[in-house]
Scaffold this active site. Structure first.
Site, PDB file in Angstrom:
ATOM      1  N   CYS A 246      42.532  39.609  43.821  1.00 23.70           N
ATOM      2  CA  CYS A 246      42.624  38.502  43.428  1.00 23.70           C
ATOM      3  C   CYS A 246      42.257  38.280  41.845  1.00 23.70           C
ATOM      4  O   CYS A 246      43.400  38.528  41.225  1.00 23.70           O
ATOM      5  CB  CYS A 246      42.079  38.105  44.508  1.00 23.70           C
ATOM      6  SG  CYS A 246      42.874  36.327  44.944  1.00 23.70           S
ATOM      7  N   HIS A 331      45.202  40.544  49.358  1.00 23.42           N
ATOM      8  CA  HIS A 331      43.453  40.750  49.564  1.00 23.42           C
ATOM      9  C   HIS A 331      43.620  41.844  50.686  1.00 23.42           C
ATOM     10  O   HIS A 331      44.011  42.108  51.686  1.00 23.42           O
ATOM     11  CB  HIS A 331      42.849  39.407  50.498  1.00 23.42           C
ATOM     12  CG  HIS A 331      42.562  38.632  49.368  1.00 23.42           C
ATOM     13  ND1 HIS A 331      41.309  38.570  49.525  1.00 23.42           N
ATOM     14  CD2 HIS A 331      43.069  37.455  48.641  1.00 23.42           C
ATOM     15  CE1 HIS A 331      41.051  37.453  48.344  1.00 23.42           C
ATOM     16  NE2 HIS A 331      41.952  36.749  48.321  1.00 23.42           N
ATOM     17  N   GLU A 333      41.947  43.505  51.879  1.00 23.71           N
ATOM     18  CA  GLU A 333      40.826  43.626  53.032  1.00 23.71           C
ATOM     19  C   GLU A 333      40.783  42.483  53.748  1.00 23.71           C
ATOM     20  O   GLU A 333      40.355  42.752  55.246  1.00 23.71           O
ATOM     21  CB  GLU A 333      39.160  43.700  52.491  1.00 23.71           C
ATOM     22  CG  GLU A 333      39.449  42.359  51.937  1.00 23.71           C
ATOM     23  CD  GLU A 333      39.501  41.171  50.653  1.00 23.71           C
ATOM     24  OE1 GLU A 333      39.926  40.040  50.689  1.00 23.71           O
ATOM     25  OE2 GLU A 333      40.605  42.459  50.123  1.00 23.71           O
TER      26      GLU A 333
END
Length: 363
Positions: A246, A331, A333
């Site tokens: 990001c 993202h 994650e």
């Protein structure tokens, strides 16, 4: 208690307040996620922003201790169509309104969030303020026009001192520009030895930690507002494997000679489709960003595009052609969102192992 959301363009919306009774300014953005409100409210990348949720009912499963992405809410305010008055979930500890009040974050419900979202899509992100219902919209608009957007968000959300999440695997230095806990969780799952450092840590001090790799985290705001971080990434290139997420992706691009620009209304949601140009595969991703890498600026750099957004064609991934370094705008994650891209952490570890072998063969 009635409240108003006033925008810098003069538009205003009257609704019912929840959470804190305080008044708050911020950049008004929207998120399209149906679930995951607790994770996004605690995502440090939202620091300084008032978030509009496009899904109509928010707060229906309350707040629990396990879904935070940071220690407290990061947003400046929350706008919803309806906040749940009777949240129900076996892990629930308190309601959304109680939690926001505890951290002095104002919310407003009962407004036309579809209309507000259309305004943002047409005009781009706007300065806004949650105020009392009797406030004069024109006066609020004039005040907002004169209010400069904050530029210190990263310093507000980054750790103040280094700390360690020990493990027996490769040593990773995680540069905290506003890192979500999900990134650290993915590292811990892989038994990595993680040292988390403040955003202004120099390349010299990072290399003194003898890392096998460096992870550049997500974070809020304009990447150009932290030139010291750009210099740090530039100095690290070629000396240690890098993985940017990001904001870390944008800093990696800037450090490699590319440029970033502000988007009209950004990407914020959990269902953004992305194509991996190298494999041809598609993934559904979680995203939260208002800036993007300018494609034309890649000319003359050593960067190649690895991922693109399906909806608007913006750059979603980059790879350095000379050094072991890559990045993604989304993202991997998740938190909230799908886990389609968590294997990128394994790709980073493979890069680290390859770099070690190459170093050993040259020794």
């Amino acid at each position: 208690m009635e409240k108003t959301v006033g925008l810098e363009n003069g538009a205003s919306f009257i609704g019912e307040g929840f959470g804190s009774s305080s008044e708050m300014k911020g950049e008004v953005v929207f998120n399209t996620g149906m679930t995951g409100y607790q994770e996004l409210i605690t995502d440090p990348s939202y620091c300084g922003q008032i978030v509009t949720m496009t899904y109509p009912l928010i707060g229906n499963y309350g707040i629990n201790r396990s879904d935070n992405e940071s220690a407290r809410p990061s947003i400046s305010g929350l706008i919803v169509k309806e906040v749940s008055k009777t949240p129900s979930h076996w892990q629930k500890e308190k309601s959304l309104s109680e939690w926001l009040d505890e951290y002095d974050v104002p919310g407003i419900e009962g407004i036309d969030t579809r209309k507000l979202t259309k305004i943002i899509r047409e005009h781009g992100t706007l300065r806004g303020k949650i105020v009392s219902a009797d406030a004069d919209p024109s006066a609020v608009a004039e005040q907002l026009k004169k209010w400069p957007l904050p530029t210190d968000q990263i310093s507000r959300v980054s750790t103040k001192s280094a700390y360690v999440a020990p493990g027996s695997g490769a040593r990773i230095v995680l540069v905290d520009f506003g890192a979500k806990q999900g990134i650290l969780r993915e590292c811990i799952k892989r038994n990595l030895d993680v040292v988390i450092v403040p955003y202004q840590t120099s390349a010299h001090d990072i290399l003194k930690l003898n890392p096998d790799g460096v992870l550049l985290s997500n974070g809020p705001g304009d990447p150009k507002e932290v030139p010291e971080a750009i210099d740090t990434v530039h100095e690290l290139l070629g000396k240690v494997p890098l993985f940017g997420i990001c904001l870390g992706h944008q800093l990696f691009a800037l450090a490699s000679g590319a440029n970033t620009v502000k988007m009209r209304f950004g990407h914020r949601g959990v269902n953004h489709p992305v194509k991996n140009l190298r494999s041809g595969k598609f993934v559904i991703t979680s995203q939260n960003h208002g800036f993007t890498v300018e494609p034309e600026s890649l000319v003359g750099t050593d960067l190649e595009i690895t991922h693109r957004a399906i909806n608007d064609g913006t750059i979603e991934g980059l790879r350095h052609t000379k050094y072991p370094a890559f990045s993604v705008q989304y993202h991997p994650e998740a938190s909230p969102g799908p886990d389609d891209s968590q294997d990128l952490f394994d790709e980073f570890l493979s890069m680290i192992e390859s770099n070690k072998k190459e170093g050993a063969s040259l020794a």
